[in-house]
Design a protein around this motif. Structure first.
Motif, PDB file in Angstrom:
ATOM      1  N   ASN A 128       0.472  -1.354   0.046  1.00 57.47           N
ATOM      2  CA  ASN A 128       0.153   0.240  -0.129  1.00 57.47           C
ATOM      3  C   ASN A 128       1.279   1.105   0.090  1.00 57.47           C
ATOM      4  O   ASN A 128       1.769   1.130   0.757  1.00 57.47           O
ATOM      5  CB  ASN A 128      -0.993  -0.116   1.458  1.00 57.47           C
ATOM      6  N   ILE A 129       0.180   2.154  -0.541  1.00 58.17           N
ATOM      7  CA  ILE A 129       1.517   3.425  -0.541  1.00 58.17           C
ATOM      8  C   ILE A 129      -0.018   4.468  -0.154  1.00 58.17           C
ATOM      9  O   ILE A 129      -1.518   4.524  -1.213  1.00 58.17           O
ATOM     10  CB  ILE A 129       1.094   4.310  -2.086  1.00 58.17           C
ATOM     11  N   VAL A 130      -0.034   5.009   0.719  1.00 55.95           N
ATOM     12  CA  VAL A 130      -1.792   5.648   1.595  1.00 55.95           C
ATOM     13  C   VAL A 130      -3.140   5.243   1.412  1.00 55.95           C
ATOM     14  O   VAL A 130      -3.683   4.961   2.678  1.00 55.95           O
ATOM     15  CB  VAL A 130      -1.786   6.936   0.765  1.00 55.95           C
ATOM     16  N   SER A 147       0.700  -0.314  -4.911  1.00 59.90           N
ATOM     17  CA  SER A 147       1.743   0.456  -6.128  1.00 59.90           C
ATOM     18  C   SER A 147       1.096   0.095  -7.156  1.00 59.90           C
ATOM     19  O   SER A 147       1.422   1.196  -8.210  1.00 59.90           O
ATOM     20  CB  SER A 147       3.189  -0.175  -5.331  1.00 59.90           C
ATOM     21  N   TYR A 206      -0.795   2.350  -9.619  1.00 60.25           N
ATOM     22  CA  TYR A 206      -0.150   4.521  -9.725  1.00 60.25           C
ATOM     23  C   TYR A 206       0.373   3.779 -10.582  1.00 60.25           C
ATOM     24  O   TYR A 206       0.475   4.212 -11.443  1.00 60.25           O
ATOM     25  CB  TYR A 206       0.711   3.985  -8.545  1.00 60.25           C
ATOM     26  N   TYR A 248       9.850   6.825  -7.364  1.00 57.56           N
ATOM     27  CA  TYR A 248      10.510   5.942  -6.281  1.00 57.56           C
ATOM     28  C   TYR A 248      10.800   4.714  -6.192  1.00 57.56           C
ATOM     29  O   TYR A 248       9.845   4.195  -7.028  1.00 57.56           O
ATOM     30  CB  TYR A 248       9.152   6.627  -4.898  1.00 57.56           C
ATOM     31  N   ILE A 266      10.437   1.467  -4.579  1.00 60.01           N
ATOM     32  CA  ILE A 266       9.579   1.044  -4.060  1.00 60.01           C
ATOM     33  C   ILE A 266       9.791  -0.093  -3.957  1.00 60.01           C
ATOM     34  O   ILE A 266       8.721  -1.260  -3.388  1.00 60.01           O
ATOM     35  CB  ILE A 266       7.788   1.371  -4.020  1.00 60.01           C
ATOM     36  N   LEU A 316       9.391   2.922   0.350  1.00 61.40           N
ATOM     37  CA  LEU A 316       8.462   2.290   0.224  1.00 61.40           C
ATOM     38  C   LEU A 316       8.004   3.490   1.204  1.00 61.40           C
ATOM     39  O   LEU A 316       6.912   3.892   1.046  1.00 61.40           O
ATOM     40  CB  LEU A 316       7.613   0.909   0.575  1.00 61.40           C
ATOM     41  N   ALA A 359       7.925   6.900  -0.417  1.00 60.39           N
ATOM     42  CA  ALA A 359       6.721   7.413  -1.397  1.00 60.39           C
ATOM     43  C   ALA A 359       5.595   7.290  -0.510  1.00 60.39           C
ATOM     44  O   ALA A 359       4.227   8.538  -0.251  1.00 60.39           O
ATOM     45  CB  ALA A 359       6.186   5.782  -2.130  1.00 60.39           C
ATOM     46  N   ASN A 360       5.298   6.606   1.065  1.00 55.00           N
ATOM     47  CA  ASN A 360       3.853   6.988   1.912  1.00 55.00           C
ATOM     48  C   ASN A 360       4.151   8.211   2.668  1.00 55.00           C
ATOM     49  O   ASN A 360       3.103   8.549   2.643  1.00 55.00           O
ATOM     50  CB  ASN A 360       3.690   5.778   2.340  1.00 55.00           C
ATOM     51  N   PHE A 399       3.245  11.168  -1.008  1.00 51.85           N
ATOM     52  CA  PHE A 399       1.985  10.852  -1.384  1.00 51.85           C
ATOM     53  C   PHE A 399       0.952  11.767  -0.319  1.00 51.85           C
ATOM     54  O   PHE A 399      -0.174  12.114  -0.641  1.00 51.85           O
ATOM     55  CB  PHE A 399       1.381   9.239  -1.764  1.00 51.85           C
TER      56      PHE A 399
END
Ligand code: G1P
Length: 289
Positions: free
Chosen positions: A31-33, A37, A40, A256, A258, A264, A267-268, A271
């Protein structure tokens, strides 16, 4: 000139650098936010005009297919509770592109994964987007930038950026032959993960390629290279040696990595600082640390 409509996302890696998170979950689903990923990457491709995407997967990757599929239970529940905004967000995931899957079967390297997409791609130029590299540019997606360079010069394009000297051994590094415009150059060598003493430059390929379908002729005859794997870099070099020009394009965007823990996390955070829902609280929280 044929339009670029298809893309390949290799997603069969084991994600060993982020174990144990990737023990049962594909690294592309981390997960990113509020999104995995991989979403995205798919969104970047769709924004760039790509309509058909093949994801090269392996064992343990079923959640990728579920994520990009229609989810009856969730969508009905959101519809009934009139959560329209969230419903749109969710239904967009399964409708934004035609997504196909092929399994790599054996982990023989990036070049081998790309070869699995041969019959899907056919005789068209196509994009490759590596899932470890998330590239942020809200004005113009990096894949779109590559497509514009392809449309201008009619040649294969590798998305690059300069990296610190101590990092050249992590990437495919190009040797610049001559500059075509302020961000684009012809190359005359491409080396997979060189030592810093042998690196021909600091311009590293960072996970985006727009290639002529001729690449498959070279991938079919490729032998193991660096790390005992079939390297995409080596086949691109063979294609270059055969007289087919390849360009390096210094893309505009923040990248990024990740595929590792620190990338990672960065990026979190970044973002999260861009996300309307989380940015203010996250900023305040970071100040307290
Ligand atoms: C792959 C490619 C390498 C490229 C890199 C970009 O390496 O082989 O040429 O520079 O992706 O992220 P990997 O990171 O999969 O080892």
């Amino acid at each position: 000139m044929k339009k670029v409509k298809k893309a390949v996302i290799p997603a069969a890696g084991l994600g060993t650098r982020v174990l144990p998170a990737t023990k049962a979950l594909p690294k592309e689903m981390l997960n990113i936010v509020d999104k995995p990923s991989l979403q995205y990457i798919v969104e970047e491709l769709v924004e760039s005009g790509i309509t058909d995407i093949v994801i090269v997967t392996g064992r343990n990757k079923n959640s990728i297919e579920d994520h990009f599929d229609y989810s009856f239970e969730i969508e009905e529940t959101l519809k009934n509770s009139k959560k329209d905004e969230l419903l749109n967000k969710i239904s967009h995931i399964s409708t934004m592109a035609n997504i196909y899957y092929v399994r790599q079967n054996k982990p023989l390297g990036l070049g081998h994964a790309i070869l699995k997409a041969k019959s899907f791609i056919g005789d068209e130029p196509f994009l490759i987007a590596l899932g470890d590299d998330i590239i942020y540019n809200p004005e113009k997606a990096v894949s779109k930038q590559l497509i514009e360079k392809y449309e201008k010069y009619g040649k294969s394009v590798i998305g690059c950026q300069e990296v610190p000297e101590e990092d050249v051994s992590k990437y495919g590094i190009v040797e610049i032959k001559q500059q075509l415009d302020d961000r684009t150059c012809e190359i005359n060598d491409f080396v997979e993960k060189p030592n810093k003493e042998d690196a021909p430059s600091k311009m590293a390929c960072l996970g985006r390629y727009l290639l002529s379908p001729k690449i498959f002729n070279f991938l079919e005859n490729a032998t193991a290279g660096k790390g005992g794997e079939i390297q995409l870099t080596d086949s691109i070099l063979e294609m270059l040696k055969s007289g087919e020009d390849v360009l390096a394009y210094n893309f505009d965007g923040k990248r990024y990595d990740i595929g590792n823990k620190i990338g990672l996390l960065k990026a979190n955070i970044e973002f999260g600082l861009r996300n309307e829902e989380t940015k203010d609280e996250l900023k305040e929280y970071l100040k307290t640390l």
